[in-house]
Design an enzyme around this catalytic site. Structure first.
Site, PDB file in Angstrom:
ATOM      1  N   PRO A 217      16.934   2.433  32.903  1.00 54.81           N
ATOM      2  CA  PRO A 217      16.255   2.975  34.083  1.00 54.81           C
ATOM      3  C   PRO A 217      17.168   3.925  34.859  1.00 54.81           C
ATOM      4  CG  PRO A 217      16.944   0.712  34.485  1.00 54.81           C
ATOM      5  CD  PRO A 217      17.270   1.000  33.055  1.00 54.81           C
ATOM      6  N   ASP A 387      22.636   4.430  35.883  1.00 50.28           N
ATOM      7  CA  ASP A 387      21.921   3.289  35.317  1.00 50.28           C
ATOM      8  C   ASP A 387      21.632   2.319  36.462  1.00 50.28           C
ATOM      9  OD1 ASP A 387      21.043   0.999  34.053  1.00 50.28           O
ATOM     10  OD2 ASP A 387      22.591   1.014  32.504  1.00 50.28           O
ATOM     11  N   HIS A 388      20.360   2.219  36.852  1.00 50.76           N
ATOM     12  CA  HIS A 388      20.005   1.433  38.037  1.00 50.76           C
ATOM     13  C   HIS A 388      20.155  -0.070  37.820  1.00 50.76           C
ATOM     14  CE1 HIS A 388      18.709   1.010  42.007  1.00 50.76           C
ATOM     15  NE2 HIS A 388      17.675   1.835  42.024  1.00 50.76           N
ATOM     16  N   ARG A 389      20.421  -0.485  36.581  1.00 53.31           N
ATOM     17  CA  ARG A 389      20.607  -1.921  36.345  1.00 53.31           C
ATOM     18  C   ARG A 389      21.921  -2.418  36.935  1.00 53.31           C
ATOM     19  NH1 ARG A 389      19.909  -1.990  29.936  1.00 53.31           N
ATOM     20  NH2 ARG A 389      21.360  -0.241  30.278  1.00 53.31           N
ATOM     21  N   ILE A 390      22.932  -1.518  37.013  1.00 48.66           N
ATOM     22  CA  ILE A 390      24.234  -1.964  37.508  1.00 48.66           C
ATOM     23  C   ILE A 390      24.803  -1.056  38.600  1.00 48.66           C
ATOM     24  CG2 ILE A 390      24.939  -3.259  35.467  1.00 48.66           C
ATOM     25  CD1 ILE A 390      26.389  -0.816  34.450  1.00 48.66           C
TER      26      ILE A 390
END
Length: 415
Positions: A217, A387-390
């Site tokens: 994402p 990377d919006h996950r981290i």
């Protein structure tokens, strides 16, 4: 018994390799550590070495053929053993050639044969389709051009360098004038589309981008940077005969911003967030076959001149497909600069396993407001993909703010 020589895995993304050239033939004696063949991977050309002494007994995968990692490409008999009487290469597990096209009409065949570049003595010249087209359009004898691509292949830059040197086409032999009829619609052949197999590099790029874009994402942050002071630093370096580009300044500023905001120096591996201890900046380099990102290790600790020299050396070896896997893997963040193509702004796709990439546009004069007045400044647009996950938006925004401060006040790059 014959010992199989397996297709090695020479890079983290390699799933198959293509034999460009065998350096040994069946019946040759080989010693441990000796180069057997030249191998094309998805990123560079490397040599396959023998791990034992012996005699090359059989070649399984011929030149210009591919095989998966771990599959046998040849067989070696132990020292003192006997080799096969003659080479009997088998078909490769995965040929790289595309399916044979429908045979062309006789007239088309004659045209094709006539247009194929051939050197003196009847030797066929290895050249990329683009290089052939440019040479033909510019009237250049491609047989006079020295190739710098894999196995001496002539590529676009070789043609451009030859044209710059003034290499000319050979004089045509005099012939009697021949009356020609004007071509009619019925006799003019339409150029046909051509197809070629994906290169090893392009296959990996296609696979990784397909996996990353839907799977990671992305979010994007964009800001403009006033580059007048940075450009002045470059001009002062030039006056001192030092080769420092705007891109070198950006790489140094990115590295220092990462060091000051380490929350962006992360990557996701499974269910673990890896916090990297060093700052290694990747540089996107465009090749004729695709894209590669050599890495400047510990870029935050290096001076501008050292970064400039290393960037140029890595880029040059990347174009020759001579990088080692450790020189283009890993990295904290990648810088992709399309400013030299006149691109004002773009967004880039993250290069896994990294979690961010900076897309940089051209430095151009723009009218901006300063203290209520319209003035002209040298502006550059930078877009950060994360990377919006981290990585959250606030972390990315803090990083970009620091980056802008470093570039607008480049003396801070010295401390």
């Amino acid at each position: 018994m014959a010992t199989p020589i397996q297709m090695p895995s020479l890079s983290p993304t390699m799933t198959e390799g293509k034999i460009v050239k065998w350096l040994k033939k069946v019946g040759d004696k080989v010693t441990s550590g000796e180069a057997l063949a030249e191998l094309e991977t998805d990123k560079s050309n490397l040599e396959i070495e023998a791990y034992d002494d012996g005699t090359l007994a059989e070649i399984v995968v011929g030149e210009n053929q591919s095989a998966p990692v771990g599959s046998p490409i040849a067989y070696l008999t132990p020292k003192g053993g006997k080799a096969a009487a003659a080479p009997t290469p088998a078909a490769a597990p995965k040929p790289v050639e595309a399916a044979a096209p429908k045979p062309p009409a006789p007239a088309a065949q004659a045209t094709s044969a006539a247009s194929a570049p051939v050197a003196s003595g009847g030797r066929r010249v290895r050249a990329s389709p683009l290089a052939k087209k440019i040479a033909k359009d510019r009237g250049l004898d491609i047989a006079q051009v020295q190739g710098s691509g894999p196995s001496g292949r002539v590529v676009k830059r070789d043609i451009e360098e030859a044209l710059a040197r003034g290499v000319k086409a050979p004089a045509a032999a005099p012939s009697a004038p021949v009356a020609r009829k004007a071509p009619t619609a019925a006799t003019v052949a339409r150029p046909e589309a051509r197809s070629e197999p994906l290169s090893s590099m392009r296959k990996v790029i296609a696979q990784r981008m397909t996996e990353v874009k839907p799977g990671v994402p992305h979010f994007y942050l964009t800001l403009e940077v006033e580059m007048d002071a940075a450009v002045k630093v470059r001009e002062e370096a030039k006056a001192m005969e030092l080769k420092v580009s705007v891109n070198d300044l950006i790489v140094k500023a990115v590295a220092m911003a990462v060091r000051r905001y380490p929350k962006i120096n992360v990557s996701l591996q499974g269910d673990q967030v890896v916090h990297h201890g060093s700052v290694d900046v990747g540089i996107a380099v465009a090749l004729e076959q695709g894209l590669i990102t050599p890495v400047i290790r510990d870029a935050d600790t290096k001076g501008l001149q050292a970064i400039s020299t290393e960037v140029r050396e890595l880029a040059e070896r990347a174009r020759k497909r001579a990088l080692k896997p450790e020189e283009y893997t890993g990295g904290s963040i990648t810088v992709s600069n399309l400013g030299m193509y006149g691109i004002d702004q773009f967004v880039a796709i993250i290069n896994p396993p990294q979690a961010s990439i900076l897309a940089v546009g051209a430095v151009a004069d723009k009218v901006v407001a300063r203290d209520g007045q319209m003035v002209i400044r040298k502006m550059m647009t930078a877009t950060l993909s994360c990377d919006h996950r981290i990585i959250d938006g606030a972390i990315g925004a803090e990083f970009l703010r620091e980056l802008r401060g470093l570039l607008e006040h480049p003396t801070r790059l010295l401390f």
